[in-house]
Design an enzyme around this catalytic site. Structure first.
Site, mmCIF file in Angstrom:
data_model
loop_
_atom_site.group_PDB
_atom_site.id
_atom_site.type_symbol
_atom_site.label_atom_id
_atom_site.label_comp_id
_atom_site.label_asym_id
_atom_site.label_seq_id
_atom_site.Cartn_x
_atom_site.Cartn_y
_atom_site.Cartn_z
ATOM 1 N NE ARG A 152 -15.496 29.370 -27.198
ATOM 2 C CZ ARG A 152 -14.179 30.593 -26.616
ATOM 3 N NH1 ARG A 152 -14.529 31.524 -27.019
ATOM 4 N NH2 ARG A 152 -13.495 30.165 -25.523
ATOM 5 C CG ASP A 198 -11.919 39.240 -30.295
ATOM 6 O OD1 ASP A 198 -11.526 39.541 -28.637
ATOM 7 O OD2 ASP A 198 -12.353 38.692 -30.536
ATOM 8 C CD GLU A 230 -17.948 29.552 -24.673
ATOM 9 O OE1 GLU A 230 -19.303 29.091 -24.689
ATOM 10 O OE2 GLU A 230 -17.416 28.569 -23.836
ATOM 11 C CD GLN A 259 -9.829 30.269 -25.008
ATOM 12 O OE1 GLN A 259 -9.362 31.191 -25.972
ATOM 13 N NE2 GLN A 259 -10.966 30.434 -24.951
ATOM 14 C CB THR A 296 -20.100 37.819 -29.245
ATOM 15 O OG1 THR A 296 -20.020 36.049 -29.023
ATOM 16 C CG2 THR A 296 -21.949 37.663 -29.962
#
Length: 352
Positions: free
Chosen positions: A179, A201, A43, A205, A48
């Protein structure tokens, strides 16, 4: 006699010239190709940025592509509402409006189906809007360092009635804020002037990071994303771990890795909009006691940058940029900005 070549010699020379031309052509193509690896903790805004590139360089999203994000937006909205209700229970807080206690239970029991035709019920839309606007929510948000809430939650709560409308189709702003957990590695290709950009990308995590190693060969640049606003937040996968501290550890392992000795490191200090709004309300020194700049946005951002550059034992060049990944006008020129930077001390990325 030297001018007289046999048929075999002529064939060999022609083949040699063809190989030389192919090598030269391959070299030109290679010089025009740029392989960018997007790294950062979960995040931080990596995915994005990929969405931004599609909007800016690939003619954006079709109506059909936007519609595919509808269930994701629904799930983000419901997950965020349930996180707020669970936080109320965790901190033993009661809604100020009695009806919202009933609405809170309704939110906890709600489930978003994966069926593409699924729609939010009018009742759940009313429940979420009412609970979010309860006066007790301000007190809950002041405790955000003790529970996980996705950054886009306030945006989705603000637009809950539009999202809950029967004919809802996500707009690009919804898609930028939607998300989904990135698993594995996804590649986006686009042209920027004379350059062919390959952008990778990867999952942020902890369980995904071991997969990054497969992308490390021949990387031109790394964009490392840090969410400035995460200084008071915790990880999704470990509620006791501060997200900024996790990003610092990850950045240290990346910038000092033997894989990146000749790689440009672009440090995106992302979510500056959320950071600006948060700093006056939630002091940075509450989480980094040695910080002494108060609520000054520039001092706070420079302190966080300093914390990251202190990990740079390999003394690589770092090119920092303040960004807002949900604003397509903000990152359109980031690559142009890098052309004039020689090291991490040149220029001032802190323009407001």
């Amino acid at each position: 006699m030297g001018c007289c070549l046999s048929a075999e010699e002529k064939e060999n020379r022609a083949r040699s010239n063809q190989i030389d031309k192919q090598i030269e052509e391959d070299g030109r193509k290679l010089r025009k190709e740029c392989k960018i690896l997007l790294l950062g903790s979960g995040e931080s805004g990596k995915s994005t940025i990929v969405k931004q590139m599609k909007i800016i360089h690939q003619n954006g999203y079709t109506k059909e592509e936007l519609a595919l994000y509808r269930i994701t937006v629904y799930k983000n909205l419901i997950d965020s509402a349930q996180a707020i209700v669970l936080a109320l229970k965790k901190f033993k807080l009661e809604p100020r409006e009695p009806i919202n206690a009933h609405f809170a239970e309704k939110i906890l029991d709600y489930y978003v189906e994966s069926d593409p035709t699924f729609q939010l019920s009018p009742e759940i839309v009313e429940a979420i809007d009412s609970v979010w606007n309860d006066d007790i929510i301000k007190e809950v948000l002041r405790k955000q360092s003790q529970f996980y809430l996705m950054d886009s939650a306030p945006y989705f709560f603000k637009h809950v009635r539009r999202i809950g409308a029967p004919a809802y189709i996500p707009v690009e702003d919804d898609v930028l804020r939607a998300r989904t957990k990135t698993t594995g590695i996804s590649e986006t290709r686009f042209n920027m002037g004379q350059l062919n950009i390959h952008m990778f990308d990867v999952g942020g995590q902890r369980s995904e990071r071991k997969k990054w190693i497969h992308c490390f060969e021949a990387v031109t640049s790394i964009i490392f994303c840090v969410a400035l606003s995460e200084y008071n937040q915790v990880l999704l996968e470990e509620s006791g771990q501060n997200r900024m501290a996790e990003s610092l550890v990850l950045f240290e392992s990346v910038i000092n890795s033997r894989w990146f000795l000749r790689t440009s490191i672009i440090l995106f200090l992302n979510k500056i909009d959320l950071f600006k709004a948060k700093i006056p309300e939630i002091p940075l020194e509450g989480f980094f006691p040695e910080y002494s700049g108060g609520s000054d946005i520039g001092k706070a951002a420079k302190y966080i940058l300093w914390r990251f550059t202190q990990t740079n034992r390999a003394r690589l060049n770092i090119y920092p940029h303040l960004t807002q990944a949900t604003d397509t006008s903000n990152s359109d020129n980031d690559d142009d900005d890098n052309d004039d930077d020689d090291n991490d001390d040149d220029g001032d990325p802190y323009s407001y």
